[in-house]
Design a protein around this motif. Sequence first.
Motif, PDB file in Angstrom:
ATOM      1  N   VAL A  69       0.836  -1.197   0.000  1.00  0.00           N
ATOM      2  CA  VAL A  69       0.000   0.000   0.000  1.00  0.00           C
ATOM      3  C   VAL A  69       0.871   1.246   0.000  1.00  0.00           C
ATOM      4  CG1 VAL A  69      -1.719   1.313   1.290  1.00  0.00           C
ATOM      5  CG2 VAL A  69      -1.931  -1.176   1.116  1.00  0.00           C
ATOM      6  N   ALA A  70       1.957   1.217   0.790  1.00  0.00           N
ATOM      7  CA  ALA A  70       2.843   2.381   0.879  1.00  0.00           C
ATOM      8  C   ALA A  70       3.623   2.598  -0.407  1.00  0.00           C
ATOM      9  CB  ALA A  70       3.800   2.210   2.061  1.00  0.00           C
ATOM     10  N   ASN A  71       3.978   1.527  -1.090  1.00  0.00           N
ATOM     11  CA  ASN A  71       4.732   1.606  -2.331  1.00  0.00           C
ATOM     12  C   ASN A  71       3.770   1.454  -3.496  1.00  0.00           C
ATOM     13  OD1 ASN A  71       6.225   0.750  -4.691  1.00  0.00           O
ATOM     14  ND2 ASN A  71       7.984   0.380  -3.357  1.00  0.00           N
ATOM     15  N   ARG A  72       3.538   2.504  -4.245  1.00  0.00           N
ATOM     16  CA  ARG A  72       2.515   2.486  -5.288  1.00  0.00           C
ATOM     17  C   ARG A  72       2.789   1.436  -6.363  1.00  0.00           C
ATOM     18  NH1 ARG A  72      -0.909   7.004  -5.155  1.00  0.00           N
ATOM     19  NH2 ARG A  72      -1.151   7.509  -2.944  1.00  0.00           N
ATOM     20  N   ASP A  73       4.056   1.258  -6.735  1.00  0.00           N
ATOM     21  CA  ASP A  73       4.368   0.276  -7.765  1.00  0.00           C
ATOM     22  C   ASP A  73       4.108  -1.141  -7.276  1.00  0.00           C
ATOM     23  OD1 ASP A  73       5.047   2.305  -9.468  1.00  0.00           O
ATOM     24  OD2 ASP A  73       7.207   2.096  -9.181  1.00  0.00           O
ATOM     25  N   GLN A  74       4.434  -1.407  -6.005  1.00  0.00           N
ATOM     26  CA  GLN A  74       4.142  -2.722  -5.433  1.00  0.00           C
ATOM     27  C   GLN A  74       2.626  -2.941  -5.337  1.00  0.00           C
ATOM     28  OE1 GLN A  74       6.437  -5.014  -4.473  1.00  0.00           O
ATOM     29  NE2 GLN A  74       8.322  -3.828  -4.610  1.00  0.00           N
ATOM     30  N   LEU A  75       1.894  -1.874  -5.026  1.00  0.00           N
ATOM     31  CA  LEU A  75       0.437  -1.973  -4.982  1.00  0.00           C
ATOM     32  C   LEU A  75      -0.115  -2.302  -6.361  1.00  0.00           C
ATOM     33  CD1 LEU A  75      -2.309  -1.683  -3.603  1.00  0.00           C
ATOM     34  CD2 LEU A  75      -2.138   0.802  -3.945  1.00  0.00           C
ATOM     35  N   VAL A  76       0.408  -1.642  -7.386  1.00  0.00           N
ATOM     36  CA  VAL A  76      -0.028  -1.929  -8.764  1.00  0.00           C
ATOM     37  C   VAL A  76       0.258  -3.384  -9.104  1.00  0.00           C
ATOM     38  CG1 VAL A  76       0.434  -1.456 -11.199  1.00  0.00           C
ATOM     39  CG2 VAL A  76       0.139   0.441  -9.599  1.00  0.00           C
ATOM     40  N   MET A  77       1.415  -3.878  -8.707  1.00  0.00           N
ATOM     41  CA  MET A  77       1.741  -5.292  -8.949  1.00  0.00           C
ATOM     42  C   MET A  77       0.688  -6.198  -8.331  1.00  0.00           C
ATOM     43  SD  MET A  77       5.029  -7.485  -7.638  1.00  0.00           S
ATOM     44  CE  MET A  77       4.910  -9.279  -7.611  1.00  0.00           C
ATOM     45  N   GLY A  78       0.309  -5.915  -7.101  1.00  0.00           N
ATOM     46  CA  GLY A  78      -0.705  -6.718  -6.426  1.00  0.00           C
ATOM     47  C   GLY A  78      -2.047  -6.659  -7.127  1.00  0.00           C
ATOM     48  N   ILE A  79      -2.426  -5.482  -7.577  1.00  0.00           N
ATOM     49  CA  ILE A  79      -3.712  -5.334  -8.268  1.00  0.00           C
ATOM     50  C   ILE A  79      -3.690  -6.091  -9.599  1.00  0.00           C
ATOM     51  CG2 ILE A  79      -5.230  -3.666  -9.409  1.00  0.00           C
ATOM     52  CD1 ILE A  79      -4.423  -1.671  -7.198  1.00  0.00           C
TER      53      ILE A  79
END
Length: 347
Positions: A69-79
């Motif tokens: 959640v804090a890291n936008r790119d990691q969040l995009v990966m999860g989505i």
Amino acid sequence: MRRLETIDFSILWEGFKPYPFALYTSTEVCLEDKVIPWDTRFMGCTAISYEGSYLAIWNVEMDGVEENVANRDQLVMGIVHEMFHAFQQENNEKRFPMDLVGLNYPDDERNYGLKYVENQILARACREESKQVKQELFSQFYSIRKERERILGDIITYEYRLETVEGIAEYVGLLALKQLDKDQYEERLEDYCKKLETYNALQQDIRRISYFCGPVILTIAKACDLSFWHVLKDEGRPVFQIIGDKVQSEESVSVGYDEMLIQEVVKENRLAKSYQIDAFFKEKAREAIEGRYAISGYDPMNMFKLGNQVYCKNFICVTPLGKEESMMLMGPIVLEMDQDEVKKIYK
């Protein structure tokens, strides 16, 4: 989300496309065009059927996702990972893991030992720059995997389905991260390799470790020019078999490992599960609901079986036998089983 809009989905997996998604908490759900109150349709990080289409959902409060959640790119990966689950559902994927069967995965120390050797080889092959050495290591991995098939029998299909459904989704998510930030992609892949080569309780958590085995296997196969793309609705073989059919390997394999280490972690895992169930019953007097139920909904990442008891940390859905309407029970919950049927529910 602007970072998501920059991703070229066509190069992640042929035919894959973006899907609607929602971020949610325990009180509200943020959709593309509105915010609605949370309800029980939104459980875990997954893809669901929502108003006639498929929707990727992400729980921003779930344990272990804070970094994403804090890291936008990691969040995009999860989505993107969850969007791929929507793609799988829409394309009639037939290889979803049999999680209730997976609850009976045996504590076979020989199997765990070989799996650890297998995982170490995968980590080495993933880091290896020489294509020839990668291929040789992958052949060793395949030979060990075939030996584990002989030990486990049909239940190894549980692993294969996890590596297929979750492994491909994670691999696709990694490729999305690579488009956004190659350094983060390489760091994430290295983190997976470290998880594979470090022996701890994770190594014996077959569902969780498969999230790392799957994308690493596919990354190696890609580097070795072993094709694994397929039309989901037309394929019944797990991705390991699709790749393995192209691998030359030895008929038998002789490997060594630290047997005491394996035995110690098996013992620690059993004690930890026993302690968790004991603590559940010692915390307060538990109401027992008796009857005959089928498990109809669950959180596979947060449940385990010990003896004839199933511990459910977050929630469980059960359906009385012969009935259609299910009931959701918020965890922690302990189920007492009779074979595949629930005979008592403790809450």
